[in-house]
Design a protein around this motif. Structure first.
Motif, mmCIF file in Angstrom:
data_model
loop_
_atom_site.group_PDB
_atom_site.id
_atom_site.type_symbol
_atom_site.label_atom_id
_atom_site.label_comp_id
_atom_site.label_asym_id
_atom_site.label_seq_id
_atom_site.Cartn_x
_atom_site.Cartn_y
_atom_site.Cartn_z
ATOM 1 N N UNK A 138 30.437 18.658 22.882
ATOM 2 C CA UNK A 138 30.074 17.900 21.689
ATOM 3 C C UNK A 138 28.662 17.346 21.736
ATOM 4 N N UNK A 139 27.935 17.598 22.811
ATOM 5 C CA UNK A 139 26.548 17.127 22.921
ATOM 6 C C UNK A 139 25.636 18.347 23.081
ATOM 7 N N UNK A 140 25.060 18.845 21.984
ATOM 8 C CA UNK A 140 24.238 20.059 22.057
ATOM 9 C C UNK A 140 22.954 19.871 22.858
ATOM 10 N N UNK A 141 22.599 18.645 23.209
ATOM 11 C CA UNK A 141 21.380 18.380 23.973
ATOM 12 C C UNK A 141 21.550 18.661 25.462
ATOM 13 N N UNK A 142 22.772 18.832 25.915
ATOM 14 C CA UNK A 142 22.999 19.045 27.347
ATOM 15 C C UNK A 142 22.512 20.428 27.768
ATOM 16 N N UNK A 143 21.779 20.452 28.876
ATOM 17 C CA UNK A 143 21.302 21.729 29.421
ATOM 18 C C UNK A 143 22.425 22.368 30.238
ATOM 19 N N UNK A 144 22.216 23.628 30.611
ATOM 20 C CA UNK A 144 23.201 24.316 31.445
ATOM 21 C C UNK A 144 23.347 23.616 32.803
ATOM 22 N N UNK A 145 22.228 23.172 33.354
ATOM 23 C CA UNK A 145 22.281 22.480 34.657
ATOM 24 C C UNK A 145 23.055 21.170 34.557
ATOM 25 N N UNK A 146 22.878 20.441 33.441
ATOM 26 C CA UNK A 146 23.610 19.184 33.254
ATOM 27 C C UNK A 146 25.107 19.451 33.113
ATOM 28 N N UNK A 147 25.456 20.498 32.358
ATOM 29 C CA UNK A 147 26.872 20.850 32.212
ATOM 30 C C UNK A 147 27.470 21.246 33.565
ATOM 31 N N UNK A 148 26.728 22.083 34.300
ATOM 32 C CA UNK A 148 27.224 22.531 35.607
ATOM 33 C C UNK A 148 27.395 21.339 36.549
ATOM 34 N N UNK A 149 26.442 20.413 36.536
ATOM 35 C CA UNK A 149 26.556 19.218 37.374
ATOM 36 C C UNK A 149 27.779 18.386 37.005
ATOM 37 N N UNK A 150 28.069 18.297 35.702
ATOM 38 C CA UNK A 150 29.236 17.531 35.254
ATOM 39 C C UNK A 150 30.536 18.211 35.704
ATOM 40 N N UNK A 151 30.581 19.546 35.593
ATOM 41 C CA UNK A 151 31.777 20.281 36.024
ATOM 42 C C UNK A 151 31.985 20.100 37.526
ATOM 43 N N UNK A 152 30.911 20.226 38.281
ATOM 44 C CA UNK A 152 31.025 20.047 39.736
ATOM 45 C C UNK A 152 31.456 18.625 40.083
ATOM 46 N N UNK A 153 30.961 17.652 39.351
ATOM 47 C CA UNK A 153 31.341 16.258 39.598
ATOM 48 C C UNK A 153 32.821 16.033 39.300
ATOM 49 N N UNK A 154 33.312 16.575 38.169
ATOM 50 C CA UNK A 154 34.744 16.421 37.849
ATOM 51 C C UNK A 154 35.614 17.107 38.880
ATOM 52 N N UNK A 155 35.189 18.291 39.341
ATOM 53 C CA UNK A 155 35.942 18.994 40.385
ATOM 54 C C UNK A 155 35.935 18.203 41.696
#
Length: 160
Positions: A138-155
């Motif tokens: 829902x946040x189109x401003x997020x970069x691929x690296x930011x998304x990947x960092x968030x996924x890794x953090x949740x995992x």
């Protein structure tokens, strides 16, 4: 003698009416002169005030290509995985809203990681959206690296 009184009355009456009409026109002319000098300055200020009051407070962009241009136009400082999780992901993944796997639910996350083929598969899914989850959370401003960092953090928080 009554004819003379009538004539005097008529002359006096017409004189009073004429004086009142002349007085009315004089007042109108004076009022026009007074208000015409202030009108140009006040009218410009009043027009500007009206334009400011009726100006739109925002726009709605419905074209996806234009939306990407608008969001790309506003660069932001890179967010850490923790920040993205706190600001974006935890709204749904914190409580499991609409079937989102909850942070900490090893079974749900383990199955998703395996089905997606790892973090890169989850990243591809997060970029385009999945189920009720909009693209990029829902946040189109997020970069691929930011998304990947968030996924890794949740995992990481889940223990997967």
């Amino acid at each position: 003698m009554s004819g003379n009184n009538d004539k005097t009355f008529a002359i006096t009456f017409l004189g009073v009416i004429g004086a009142l009409v002349a007085f009315t026109f004089a007042i109108i002319i004076i009022a026009k002169i007074i208000t015409s000098s202030d009108k140009s300055v006040d009218q410009v200020a009043e027009t500007q005030a009206i334009q400011a009051r009726i100006a739109p407070i925002g726009t709605v962009v419905t074209d996806p290509a234009a939306l990407l241009k608008v969001s790309a136009a506003a660069p932001h400082a890179a967010l850490s995985g923790d920040q993205v999780v706190a600001q974006v992901c935890s709204a749904c993944h914190g409580s499991g809203v609409l079937g989102a796997p909850k942070i900490g639910d090893q079974a749900a996350w383990g199955g998703r990681v395996k089905a997606a083929g790892g973090v890169d598969g989850l990243l591809a899914s997060a970029k385009k959206g999945k189920g009720s989850m909009p693209p990029r959370g829902g946040n189109p401003d997020l970069s691929d690296d930011e998304l990947k960092g968030a996924i890794q953090q949740m995992l990481k928080q889940t223990g997967v």
